[in-house]
Design a protein around this motif. Sequence first.
Motif, short mmCIF file in Angstrom:
data_model
loop_
_atom_site.label_atom_id
_atom_site.label_comp_id
_atom_site.label_asym_id
_atom_site.label_seq_id
_atom_site.Cartn_x
_atom_site.Cartn_y
_atom_site.Cartn_z
N SER A 115 0.99 -1.13 0.04
CA SER A 115 -0.01 0.14 -0.04
C SER A 115 1.09 1.31 -0.13
N LYS A 116 0.45 2.31 -0.43
CA LYS A 116 1.09 3.57 -0.44
C LYS A 116 0.25 4.77 -0.30
N THR A 117 1.11 5.78 0.33
CA THR A 117 0.24 7.06 0.30
C THR A 117 1.02 8.17 -0.63
N ARG A 118 0.76 9.44 -0.50
CA ARG A 118 1.54 10.50 -0.93
C ARG A 118 2.86 10.65 -0.64
N ASP A 119 3.34 10.12 0.74
CA ASP A 119 4.83 10.15 1.04
C ASP A 119 4.97 9.16 1.92
N SER A 120 4.47 7.74 1.68
CA SER A 120 4.89 6.69 2.55
C SER A 120 4.40 5.29 1.53
N PHE A 121 5.19 4.56 1.74
CA PHE A 121 4.56 2.97 1.48
C PHE A 121 4.92 1.86 2.53
N THR A 122 4.27 0.82 2.51
CA THR A 122 4.11 -0.19 3.25
C THR A 122 4.28 -1.51 2.86
N ALA A 123 5.19 -2.17 3.49
CA ALA A 123 5.47 -3.65 2.91
C ALA A 123 5.48 -4.64 4.12
N ASP A 124 5.07 -5.95 3.61
CA ASP A 124 4.95 -7.02 4.61
C ASP A 124 6.44 -7.49 4.68
N VAL A 125 6.82 -8.14 5.86
CA VAL A 125 8.04 -8.66 6.36
C VAL A 125 7.76 -10.03 6.79
N MET A 126 8.26 -11.07 6.03
CA MET A 126 8.27 -12.34 6.54
C MET A 126 9.31 -12.95 7.51
N ALA A 127 9.06 -14.09 8.12
CA ALA A 127 9.71 -14.75 8.98
C ALA A 127 11.37 -14.93 8.48
N GLU A 128 11.62 -15.28 7.16
CA GLU A 128 12.84 -15.68 6.66
C GLU A 128 13.63 -13.91 6.39
N THR A 129 12.89 -13.01 6.12
CA THR A 129 13.56 -11.75 5.92
C THR A 129 13.85 -11.39 7.47
N MET A 130 13.02 -11.82 8.41
CA MET A 130 13.59 -11.33 9.93
C MET A 130 14.72 -12.08 10.35
N ARG A 131 14.78 -13.46 9.92
CA ARG A 131 15.98 -14.16 10.20
C ARG A 131 17.32 -13.86 9.76
N ARG A 132 17.18 -13.37 8.70
CA ARG A 132 18.45 -12.96 7.67
C ARG A 132 19.00 -11.48 7.55
N THR A 133 18.18 -10.59 8.11
CA THR A 133 18.33 -9.25 7.89
C THR A 133 18.18 -8.40 9.28
N ASN A 134 18.34 -7.24 9.28
CA ASN A 134 18.47 -6.22 10.43
C ASN A 134 17.18 -5.28 10.66
N LEU A 135 16.30 -6.06 9.47
CA LEU A 135 14.85 -5.24 9.58
C LEU A 135 14.07 -5.22 10.89
N GLY A 136 14.35 -6.25 11.66
CA GLY A 136 13.61 -6.32 13.02
C GLY A 136 14.31 -5.62 13.94
#
Length: 250
Positions: free
Chosen positions: A52-73
């Motif tokens: 989803s997105k607005t005029r000045d932002s966007f939203t994305a889902d983050v799944m479990a594999e992404t949480m394990r592998r990255t610093n997003l959490g």
Amino acid sequence: MFTGIVEEKGTVGRASLGSQWGSLTVRAAKVLENTKIGDSIAVNGVCLTVTSKTRDSFTADVMAETMRRTNLGRLQSGDPVNLERAMAADGRFGGHMVSGHIDGTGTIRELRREGNAVWVTVEAPPAILELIVEKGSVAIDGISLTVACAGDDAFQVSVIPHTGAETTLLSGKPGKVVNLENDMIAKYVKKLTGVYARSGGGTISADASAGSNAGERERGSKDSAGGRAEGCPGGERSGLTEEFLRIHGF
């Protein structure tokens, strides 16, 4: 597909991230131009799908594999993040081929200024370091960078003022966790040479491999003064030896 040339620094608006999954809202400007639902945007080098997105932002889902592998959490509201849209077919390859699929994380050990540049030393696990080569490419938090030197437990890059100003790399302190993506060509070469060996094209015994690697490390240590960067962490890592090439038909 991305190139590791960060388009802008965005800001985390909301990080609704649990221990295994969640969603991320990022405030941005440039990367929202012509972006549609379903498009890909790399956030700190992680390929995410815009839900989803607005005029000045966007939203994305983050799944479990992404949480394990990255610093997003680890992200919190207000944190800066590196952003890049997926590469257009007619775009320039300003960096290198970056998939947005993170191999793992590393930790910044040291930041050291030299002239107009800053040396960044990054500790990383062996599985990532074995594919790091001096003067090769690596993506750190989505930034395409050239490896200045590679050691046994860390590697170094030298960051020019423009990269430092346009990305988040120099905004952290020692101890900061960063996303790492190895050069995808190196990953395919490693996979294919392993398949070749298993299919009968030649094998290297554990003893021979260990002896060869030890010899390479010793030679790397002796040669370390010959043009290698000052303070390079450990000897140069390389599994590509004359013996390896000969066994595999080169």
